[in-house]
Design a protein around this motif. Structure first.
Motif, PDB file in Angstrom:
ATOM      1  N   THR A 149     118.493  68.614 -54.906  1.00  0.00           N
ATOM      2  CA  THR A 149     118.959  67.232 -54.943  1.00  0.00           C
ATOM      3  C   THR A 149     117.746  66.322 -54.774  1.00  0.00           C
ATOM      4  O   THR A 149     116.855  66.620 -53.982  1.00  0.00           O
ATOM      5  CB  THR A 149     119.956  66.960 -53.803  1.00  0.00           C
ATOM      6  N   ARG A 150     117.718  65.234 -55.529  1.00  0.00           N
ATOM      7  CA  ARG A 150     116.600  64.293 -55.438  1.00  0.00           C
ATOM      8  C   ARG A 150     117.066  62.952 -54.910  1.00  0.00           C
ATOM      9  O   ARG A 150     118.180  62.527 -55.168  1.00  0.00           O
ATOM     10  CB  ARG A 150     115.960  64.086 -56.810  1.00  0.00           C
ATOM     11  N   ASP A 151     116.174  62.280 -54.185  1.00  0.00           N
ATOM     12  CA  ASP A 151     116.409  60.904 -53.777  1.00  0.00           C
ATOM     13  C   ASP A 151     116.479  60.052 -55.043  1.00  0.00           C
ATOM     14  O   ASP A 151     115.508  60.008 -55.807  1.00  0.00           O
ATOM     15  CB  ASP A 151     115.254  60.442 -52.885  1.00  0.00           C
ATOM     16  N   PRO A 152     117.599  59.372 -55.299  1.00  0.00           N
ATOM     17  CA  PRO A 152     117.724  58.622 -56.551  1.00  0.00           C
ATOM     18  C   PRO A 152     116.716  57.492 -56.691  1.00  0.00           C
ATOM     19  O   PRO A 152     116.466  57.029 -57.804  1.00  0.00           O
ATOM     20  CB  PRO A 152     119.164  58.072 -56.492  1.00  0.00           C
ATOM     21  N   ASP A 153     116.110  57.058 -55.588  1.00  0.00           N
ATOM     22  CA  ASP A 153     115.118  55.989 -55.661  1.00  0.00           C
ATOM     23  C   ASP A 153     113.700  56.513 -55.839  1.00  0.00           C
ATOM     24  O   ASP A 153     112.772  55.736 -56.067  1.00  0.00           O
ATOM     25  CB  ASP A 153     115.176  55.131 -54.400  1.00  0.00           C
TER      26      ASP A 153
END
Length: 349
Positions: A149-153
């Motif tokens: 999962t990645r930080d969307p920002d």
């Protein structure tokens, strides 16, 4: 929901560059879109594709939501930053559903190139009828798939690309053998990035307009600058962990906005008082006293203003599931205030 991805495929043939638009494979499928197309190169353009799914971590407390270091969020002291990517668990049914939806999205799109369809198909087959059978649905009570999962920002940052491991199976009770798998400490670090702190606007006396060589008192109300905290929790598929990150103000740093100024104390760093306030409020009769926290400007600002920067340092601690806890790097957050300094040498207060 699967994101639509705009990707340019530069086909290096006969000296020509041909651009085409494709849709993303499953959000977590690290598919080589150039496979089967020798010499093809891909250039990512403004979209969050790759091998990730949307995070299911929840946040509560004094949270500012996503947005990195947007207004209200402090900046870590030093070169440390919260994780830009991590791994979370998904049940076999959830993993199968996302994979099949992504496969259908690409396989049934006539605009998709054949190599993209082939790559997505190979990913699907690996988990459905290859190394694994039917996404391990018959082992649903025995474990989970762990997915990046990645930080969307921050998904475009180099740090967000470090979680490059394909979805992997972990038996219940086993710890995922990978860096950045969700733990209480990882949750605490993610909560760090969500803490909302108050704007650092100090009270000044004189207010807004001061005089050359006249000490300007500065202080912060203890009622405004108190501890704030954010709790991050993940409660899915038998995994129930949480962590609370707490920020406590410890000092105020004053930067006058010009070299022609002196600060009180000389370092410009005003410590937290025993009652939680910073500095001391000005009152009549203190004109001849030296402020605990303040500034003396030595030159007028002319027809303009000086930008006084007031920065709070916050001490960061955390506690989490199972009695875990510790310190995280201090954070700073500051704002600018416009100050007018007039050329008057002596003033009666």
């Amino acid at each position: 929901m699967h994101a639509v991805v705009s990707t340019r495929k530069w086909l290096m043939a006969a000296g020509l560059s041909i651009a085409c638009v494709t849709l993303a494979p499953p959000a977590y499928a690290d598919v080589d879109l150039g496979k089967g197309n020798e010499g093809a190169q891909t250039e990512q353009q403004g979209s969050n594709d790759g091998h990730t799914l949307e995070s299911r971590i929840t946040y509560s407390g004094s949270t500012k939501g996503s947005g990195g270091n947007s207004s209200g969020g402090f900046t870590p002291v030093g070169d440390w930053t919260p994780p830009a990517c991590w791994y979370e668990p998904y049940s076999p049914d959830e993993f199968a559903k996302n994979t099949e939806e992504g496969y259908d999205l690409v396989a049934n799109d006539p605009q998709q190139p054949s190599y993209a369809k082939s790559s997505v198909g190979q990913f699907r087959d690996y988990y459905n009828d290859g190394e694994y059978k039917n996404y391990n649905k018959d082992k649903a009570d025995e474990g989970n798939w762990w997915v990046a999962t990645r930080d969307p920002d921050r998904w475009l940052s180099p740090e967000a690309q470090k979680c490059d491991k394909q979805p992997f199976w972990v038996e219940n009770g086993d710890a995922p053998n990978v860096e950045n798998a969700v733990t209480p400490e990882i949750l605490a670090e993610l909560a760090y990035n969500r803490v909302q702190v108050p704007d650092t606007e100090v009270t000044l006396a004189p207010e807004d307009t001061t005089k050359v060589n006249l000490p300007t008192w500065a202080w912060l109300d203890k009622a405004k600058f108190t501890e704030v905290s954010v709790t991050a929790a993940l409660n899915v598929n038998g995994l129930n962990i949480q962590a609370t990150t707490t920020a406590k103000p410890v000092s105020l740093k004053l930067e006058p906005g010009t070299e022609d100024a002196e600060t009180y104390p000389a370092s410009g760093e005003c410590k937290l008082n025993a009652d939680g306030s910073i500095g001391e409020a000005y009152a009549n009769g203190k004109a001849d006293e030296t402020p605990l926290c303040g500034i003396k400007y030595l030159r007028s600002s002319g027809g303009g203003t000086y930008k006084l920067q007031a920065t709070i340092t916050w001490e960061i601690t955390w506690t989490g599931t199972g009695g875990a806890g510790g310190r995280l790097p201090d954070g700073t957050f500051g704002t600018d205030q416009e100050v007018i300094v007039q050329e008057i040498q002596s003033v009666n207060r």
